[in-house]
Design a protein around this motif. Structure first.
Motif, PDB file in Angstrom:
ATOM      1  N   SER A  83       0.800  -1.234   0.000  1.00 55.25           N
ATOM      2  CA  SER A  83       0.000   0.000   0.000  1.00 55.25           C
ATOM      3  C   SER A  83       0.827   1.276   0.000  1.00 55.25           C
ATOM      4  N   LEU A  84       2.122   1.173  -0.207  1.00 57.56           N
ATOM      5  CA  LEU A  84       2.980   2.357  -0.299  1.00 57.56           C
ATOM      6  C   LEU A  84       3.251   2.670  -1.768  1.00 57.56           C
ATOM      7  N   PRO A  85       3.380   3.939  -2.114  1.00 53.39           N
ATOM      8  CA  PRO A  85       3.697   4.279  -3.504  1.00 53.39           C
ATOM      9  C   PRO A  85       5.136   3.894  -3.848  1.00 53.39           C
ATOM     10  N   VAL A  86       5.417   3.935  -5.130  1.00 55.68           N
ATOM     11  CA  VAL A  86       6.767   3.688  -5.638  1.00 55.68           C
ATOM     12  C   VAL A  86       7.309   5.046  -6.060  1.00 55.68           C
ATOM     13  N   ILE A  87       8.271   5.543  -5.274  1.00 58.70           N
ATOM     14  CA  ILE A  87       8.871   6.851  -5.538  1.00 58.70           C
ATOM     15  C   ILE A  87      10.375   6.698  -5.385  1.00 58.70           C
ATOM     16  N   GLY A  88      11.117   6.888  -6.458  1.00 55.70           N
ATOM     17  CA  GLY A  88      12.569   6.787  -6.361  1.00 55.70           C
ATOM     18  C   GLY A  88      13.211   6.542  -7.713  1.00 55.70           C
ATOM     19  N   ARG A  89      14.530   6.562  -7.690  1.00 59.37           N
ATOM     20  CA  ARG A  89      15.311   6.381  -8.911  1.00 59.37           C
ATOM     21  C   ARG A  89      15.262   4.932  -9.382  1.00 59.37           C
ATOM     22  N   ARG A 129      16.639   1.477 -11.047  1.00 58.53           N
ATOM     23  CA  ARG A 129      17.873   0.696 -10.910  1.00 58.53           C
ATOM     24  C   ARG A 129      18.802   0.918 -12.114  1.00 58.53           C
ATOM     25  N   ALA A 130      18.244   0.977 -13.323  1.00 60.88           N
ATOM     26  CA  ALA A 130      19.053   1.052 -14.532  1.00 60.88           C
ATOM     27  C   ALA A 130      19.525   2.460 -14.887  1.00 60.88           C
ATOM     28  N   SER A 131      18.914   3.493 -14.286  1.00 63.59           N
ATOM     29  CA  SER A 131      19.321   4.860 -14.606  1.00 63.59           C
ATOM     30  C   SER A 131      18.864   5.805 -13.507  1.00 63.59           C
ATOM     31  N   SER A 132      19.792   6.572 -12.985  1.00 61.71           N
ATOM     32  CA  SER A 132      19.434   7.553 -11.956  1.00 61.71           C
ATOM     33  C   SER A 132      18.652   8.715 -12.551  1.00 61.71           C
ATOM     34  N   ARG A 133      18.590   8.777 -13.880  1.00 58.01           N
ATOM     35  CA  ARG A 133      17.850   9.852 -14.543  1.00 58.01           C
ATOM     36  C   ARG A 133      16.404   9.459 -14.859  1.00 58.01           C
ATOM     37  N   ILE A 134      15.998   8.274 -14.400  1.00 58.15           N
ATOM     38  CA  ILE A 134      14.596   7.859 -14.481  1.00 58.15           C
ATOM     39  C   ILE A 134      14.085   7.772 -13.052  1.00 58.15           C
ATOM     40  N   VAL A 135      13.004   8.478 -12.771  1.00 56.01           N
ATOM     41  CA  VAL A 135      12.427   8.500 -11.428  1.00 56.01           C
ATOM     42  C   VAL A 135      11.003   7.950 -11.497  1.00 56.01           C
ATOM     43  N   HIS A 136      10.741   6.958 -10.664  1.00 58.28           N
ATOM     44  CA  HIS A 136       9.405   6.372 -10.569  1.00 58.28           C
ATOM     45  C   HIS A 136       8.527   7.207  -9.632  1.00 58.28           C
ATOM     46  N   ALA A 137       7.262   7.353  -9.997  1.00 54.07           N
ATOM     47  CA  ALA A 137       6.300   8.092  -9.164  1.00 54.07           C
ATOM     48  C   ALA A 137       4.901   7.538  -9.449  1.00 54.07           C
ATOM     49  N   PHE A 138       4.597   6.375  -8.879  1.00 52.38           N
ATOM     50  CA  PHE A 138       3.310   5.728  -9.134  1.00 52.38           C
ATOM     51  C   PHE A 138       2.975   4.791  -7.978  1.00 52.38           C
ATOM     52  N   GLY A 139       1.799   4.190  -8.043  1.00 47.37           N
ATOM     53  CA  GLY A 139       1.411   3.195  -7.046  1.00 47.37           C
ATOM     54  C   GLY A 139       0.725   3.770  -5.829  1.00 47.37           C
ATOM     55  N   HIS A 140       0.062   4.894  -5.964  1.00 47.38           N
ATOM     56  CA  HIS A 140      -0.564   5.570  -4.828  1.00 47.38           C
ATOM     57  C   HIS A 140      -1.947   5.034  -4.479  1.00 47.38           C
ATOM     58  N   GLY A 141      -2.444   4.080  -5.237  1.00 51.84           N
ATOM     59  CA  GLY A 141      -3.748   3.499  -4.932  1.00 51.84           C
ATOM     60  C   GLY A 141      -4.841   4.548  -4.857  1.00 51.84           C
ATOM     61  N   HIS A 142      -5.600   4.505  -3.773  1.00 53.81           N
ATOM     62  CA  HIS A 142      -6.727   5.431  -3.581  1.00 53.81           C
ATOM     63  C   HIS A 142      -6.275   6.851  -3.257  1.00 53.81           C
ATOM     64  N   LEU A 143      -5.000   7.054  -2.992  1.00 58.12           N
ATOM     65  CA  LEU A 143      -4.540   8.358  -2.519  1.00 58.12           C
ATOM     66  C   LEU A 143      -3.789   9.169  -3.562  1.00 58.12           C
ATOM     67  N   GLY A 144      -3.910   8.813  -4.832  1.00 58.61           N
ATOM     68  CA  GLY A 144      -3.169   9.508  -5.879  1.00 58.61           C
ATOM     69  C   GLY A 144      -3.420  11.000  -5.922  1.00 58.61           C
ATOM     70  N   VAL A 145      -4.666  11.409  -5.920  1.00 58.87           N
ATOM     71  CA  VAL A 145      -4.987  12.835  -5.987  1.00 58.87           C
ATOM     72  C   VAL A 145      -4.523  13.536  -4.713  1.00 58.87           C
ATOM     73  N   ALA A 195      16.758   9.630  -1.018  1.00 67.22           N
ATOM     74  CA  ALA A 195      15.735   8.662  -1.420  1.00 67.22           C
ATOM     75  C   ALA A 195      14.827   8.345  -0.246  1.00 67.22           C
ATOM     76  N   LEU A 196      13.592   8.037  -0.534  1.00 72.35           N
ATOM     77  CA  LEU A 196      12.638   7.567   0.479  1.00 72.35           C
ATOM     78  C   LEU A 196      12.718   6.042   0.486  1.00 72.35           C
ATOM     79  N   GLU A 197      13.487   5.482   1.399  1.00 68.62           N
ATOM     80  CA  GLU A 197      13.722   4.043   1.396  1.00 68.62           C
ATOM     81  C   GLU A 197      12.434   3.228   1.436  1.00 68.62           C
ATOM     82  N   ALA A 198      11.459   3.666   2.217  1.00 67.95           N
ATOM     83  CA  ALA A 198      10.199   2.907   2.329  1.00 67.95           C
ATOM     84  C   ALA A 198       9.470   2.833   1.000  1.00 67.95           C
ATOM     85  N   CYS A 199       9.682   3.809   0.125  1.00 67.76           N
ATOM     86  CA  CYS A 199       8.991   3.859  -1.174  1.00 67.76           C
ATOM     87  C   CYS A 199       9.872   3.445  -2.331  1.00 67.76           C
ATOM     88  N   SER A 200      11.051   2.942  -2.059  1.00 64.73           N
ATOM     89  CA  SER A 200      12.017   2.596  -3.096  1.00 64.73           C
ATOM     90  C   SER A 200      11.458   1.574  -4.090  1.00 64.73           C
TER      91      SER A 200
END
Length: 188
Positions: free
Chosen positions: A135-141, A143-159, A179-184
């Motif tokens: 239930s935690l989002p995916v926020i972070g760099r 693995r294959a490129s530090s220039r790609i940042v993930h920001a998804f997986g917020h479920g019901h709390l996206g907005v 980095a937010l380790e819990a959301c890595s």
């Protein structure tokens, strides 16, 4: 977008077009997992499908959202109508909508508001929320490129969480945030 090339990074579009970028933010909702794998991260993401029914001319108004704990249904005023929500399912990508869920919402809504106009017809909606097993989002760099940042997986709390996520992603791209380790993306 059909894919990512982490080396550039670059975004791949339909028709084979390649768009190079200084940085890429992967924020494609419930469809993000396949693209995350292009960036070296395996993320167990599922589409949690939410349903609602909106009556545009219900024949009554309410001033604020009302939740019925016994029926597990939310009634909310909308611009020009009354919306009922309160159901979700995991059905996988590409599954056909299960409109019986909205039919149940409509029956419960009419029971909670017996003065609704009987001739009022609902507009049905189904949307896919990107949900992770923890239930935690995916926020972070990536693995294959530090220039790609993930920001998804917020479920019901996206907005609700979008502004905080945007600030964190901007800070990551600028090199101003840890980095937010819990959301890595690598936590799975």
């Amino acid at each position: 977008m059909t894919g990512l090339e982490p080396g550039g990074p670059a975004v791949l579009l339909e028709g084979g077009e390649r768009v190079p970028a200084q940085a890429v933010v992967l924020a494609c909702g419930a469809r993000s997992a396949a693209l995350a794998s292009d960036a070296g991260d395996r993320v167990p993401l599922q589409a949690e499908r939410g349903y609602s029914s909106t009556f545009r001319q219900p024949g009554l108004t309410i001033d604020m959202p009302v939740f019925s704990p016994s029926e597990k249904i939310l009634a909310a005023p909308t611009g020009g109508g009354l919306r009922f929500a309160g159901t979700a399912e995991f059905a996988g990508f590409g599954a056909r909508p299960n409109w019986r869920r909205t039919e149940a919402l409509e029956r419960l809504g009419r029971r909670l508001f017996p003065d609704m106009a009987p001739e009022s017809k609902p507009e049905r909606w189904m949307g896919e929320r990107p949900s992770t097993p923890d239930s935690l989002p995916v926020i972070g760099r990536a693995r294959a490129s530090s220039r790609i940042v993930h920001a998804f997986g917020h479920g019901h709390l996206g907005v609700t969480t979008a502004p905080a996520t945007a600030r964190q992603v901007a800070a990551l791209i600028a090199g101003d945030a840890p980095a937010l380790e819990a959301c890595s993306p690598q936590r799975f």
